[in-house]
Scaffold this active site. Structure first.
Site, PDB file in Angstrom:
ATOM      1  N   LEU A  88       0.544  -1.106   0.172  1.00  0.00           N
ATOM      2  CA  LEU A  88       0.055   0.002   0.062  1.00  0.00           C
ATOM      3  C   LEU A  88       0.855   1.318  -0.025  1.00  0.00           C
ATOM      4  O   LEU A  88       1.876   1.360   0.675  1.00  0.00           O
ATOM      5  CB  LEU A  88      -1.060   0.015   1.372  1.00  0.00           C
ATOM      6  CG  LEU A  88      -1.464  -1.266   1.382  1.00  0.00           C
ATOM      7  CD1 LEU A  88      -2.120  -1.071   2.946  1.00  0.00           C
ATOM      8  CD2 LEU A  88      -2.629  -1.444   0.697  1.00  0.00           C
ATOM      9  N   MET A 111       9.152  -2.698  -5.127  1.00  0.00           N
ATOM     10  CA  MET A 111       8.821  -1.424  -5.256  1.00  0.00           C
ATOM     11  C   MET A 111       8.476  -0.706  -4.101  1.00  0.00           C
ATOM     12  O   MET A 111       8.749   0.484  -3.664  1.00  0.00           O
ATOM     13  CB  MET A 111       7.816  -1.176  -6.300  1.00  0.00           C
ATOM     14  CG  MET A 111       7.443   0.345  -6.770  1.00  0.00           C
ATOM     15  SD  MET A 111       8.890   0.970  -7.504  1.00  0.00           S
ATOM     16  CE  MET A 111       9.098   2.702  -6.632  1.00  0.00           C
ATOM     17  N   LYS A 112       7.736  -1.472  -3.392  1.00  0.00           N
ATOM     18  CA  LYS A 112       7.299  -0.769  -1.903  1.00  0.00           C
ATOM     19  C   LYS A 112       8.633  -0.578  -0.982  1.00  0.00           C
ATOM     20  O   LYS A 112       8.572   0.405  -0.158  1.00  0.00           O
ATOM     21  CB  LYS A 112       6.287  -1.890  -1.052  1.00  0.00           C
ATOM     22  CG  LYS A 112       6.014  -1.199   0.489  1.00  0.00           C
ATOM     23  CD  LYS A 112       5.244   0.053   0.290  1.00  0.00           C
ATOM     24  CE  LYS A 112       4.799   0.009   1.653  1.00  0.00           C
ATOM     25  NZ  LYS A 112       3.879   1.560   1.705  1.00  0.00           N
ATOM     26  N   LEU A 113       9.583  -1.497  -0.832  1.00  0.00           N
ATOM     27  CA  LEU A 113      10.683  -1.218  -0.214  1.00  0.00           C
ATOM     28  C   LEU A 113      11.604  -0.076  -0.548  1.00  0.00           C
ATOM     29  O   LEU A 113      12.006   0.698   0.033  1.00  0.00           O
ATOM     30  CB  LEU A 113      11.484  -2.307  -0.234  1.00  0.00           C
ATOM     31  CG  LEU A 113      11.176  -3.790   0.512  1.00  0.00           C
ATOM     32  CD1 LEU A 113      12.006  -4.788   0.528  1.00  0.00           C
ATOM     33  CD2 LEU A 113      10.820  -3.405   1.735  1.00  0.00           C
ATOM     34  N   ASN A 148       9.432   3.215   0.311  1.00  0.00           N
ATOM     35  CA  ASN A 148       9.713   3.341   1.960  1.00  0.00           C
ATOM     36  C   ASN A 148      10.912   3.926   2.165  1.00  0.00           C
ATOM     37  O   ASN A 148      11.466   4.600   3.030  1.00  0.00           O
ATOM     38  CB  ASN A 148       9.065   2.257   2.533  1.00  0.00           C
ATOM     39  CG  ASN A 148       7.623   2.011   2.876  1.00  0.00           C
ATOM     40  OD1 ASN A 148       6.808   2.639   2.101  1.00  0.00           O
ATOM     41  ND2 ASN A 148       7.221   1.240   3.864  1.00  0.00           N
TER      42      ASN A 148
END
Length: 297
Positions: free
Chosen positions: A124, A173-175, A178
């Site tokens: 998310l 991609m989330k890492l 973030n």
């Protein structure tokens, strides 16, 4: 909205808003019991059913969403004796919306495939308030067929849905996402500490940054605690931030790439957790860094 049976495990700060949008928009929903009964009971009052174990959730679902802390929790939900793999069936799709280790996600996807099921990662972007409003973003790793099946349900709680590629790409991609946001948080916190030390208030700092090229949505929620003392505008804990940057470091290690700035940012959050502030939210970092340097806030 649809006849697919939707399951949801993890109806906490983010998950409750996502699940409420699913059930309010007409999808049949089952949720798993949680020690915090309030969100579960709210969803049941809206028409959701309740199951007791991950196995029951898998058996009762065509699409099963997971929204928990990270890879250890996901692996436990999947592999325990009464877990999701025990209840997996042909056609089941498990959608992991947490921030997790990509290699773990890819391994779990293979275990599900052996059961005739499939996995997608759809971590998310956004805040709990955006989750309640159905305005999150989702970065999705899945096969084209799985993405086509889950996209209508993702759109129940996400204003922006991007299909990145195969399973695992969403978590990669989330890492990276973030790393950018939490790296900004570490920079903002240190900049505010220096500012206060040299006599520039948070209000003065904000008068220059807000509306400039350095402004962004993350900055606007981060700075509110320093400006107004609003403790709840940016509900993401320092311990979760530390966890995400550890996952980033693990991904960089696997890729055999140096990530000097990532390591520095990780250690900023590690310090906050080490002194017992892990349960506080990310904007509190400005206060923590200032105090560590003898600056009153």
């Amino acid at each position: 909205m649809g006849d697919k049976r939707i399951g949801f495990i993890g109806v906490g700060l983010m998950g409750h808003g996502m699940a409420s949008n699913i059930v309010e928009k007409g999808w049949p929903l089952t949720v798993m019991g949680h020690r915090n009964r309030a969100p579960v009971e709210d969803l049941v009052s809206r028409g959701a059913l309740e199951a007791k174990t991950p196995r029951e959730m898998a058996e009762a679902s065509d699409i099963l969403f997971l929204c928990v802390t990270g890879s250890p929790q996901i692996e436990d939900l999947m592999r325990r004796s009464d877990g999701i793999l025990a209840g997996a069936h042909d056609g089941l799709i498990v959608v992991d919306t947490s921030t997790a280790i990509p290699d773990s996600t890819i391994s779990l996807a293979a275990e599900l495939e052996a059961k005739g099921a499939a996995m997608a990662d759809a971590p998310l972007g956004g805040t709990p308030a955006q989750a309640e409003a159905g305005e999150l973003s989702a970065m999705v790793g899945a096969s084209p067929q799985v993405f086509a099946a889950i996209e209508p349900v993702l759109q129940a709680w996400a204003a922006k849905v991007v299909h990145l590629g195969p399973v695992g790409d969403g978590h990669k991609m989330k890492l990276l996402n973030n790393f950018l946001s939490l790296g900004y948080g570490a920079l903002y916190a240190e900049a505010l500490a220096v500012a206060r030390k040299v006599g520039i208030s948070a209000q003065t700092f904000d008068s220059v940054i807000r509306g400039s090229r350095m402004d962004c949505g993350f900055y606007q929620t981060f700075i509110q605690y320093s400006l107004t003392g609003d403790r709840d505008v940016h509900k993401f804990t320092l311990s979760n931030a530390h966890k995400d940057l550890r996952y980033l470091a693990a991904m960089a290690n696997e890729a055999v790439i140096a990530n000097h700035i990532g390591a520095a940012a990780k250690n900023t959050y590690a310090y906050a957790e080490a002194i017992g502030r892990g349960g506080d939210y990310v904007p509190f970092l400005a206060e923590i860094i200032a105090e560590a340097n003898g600056v009153k806030t």
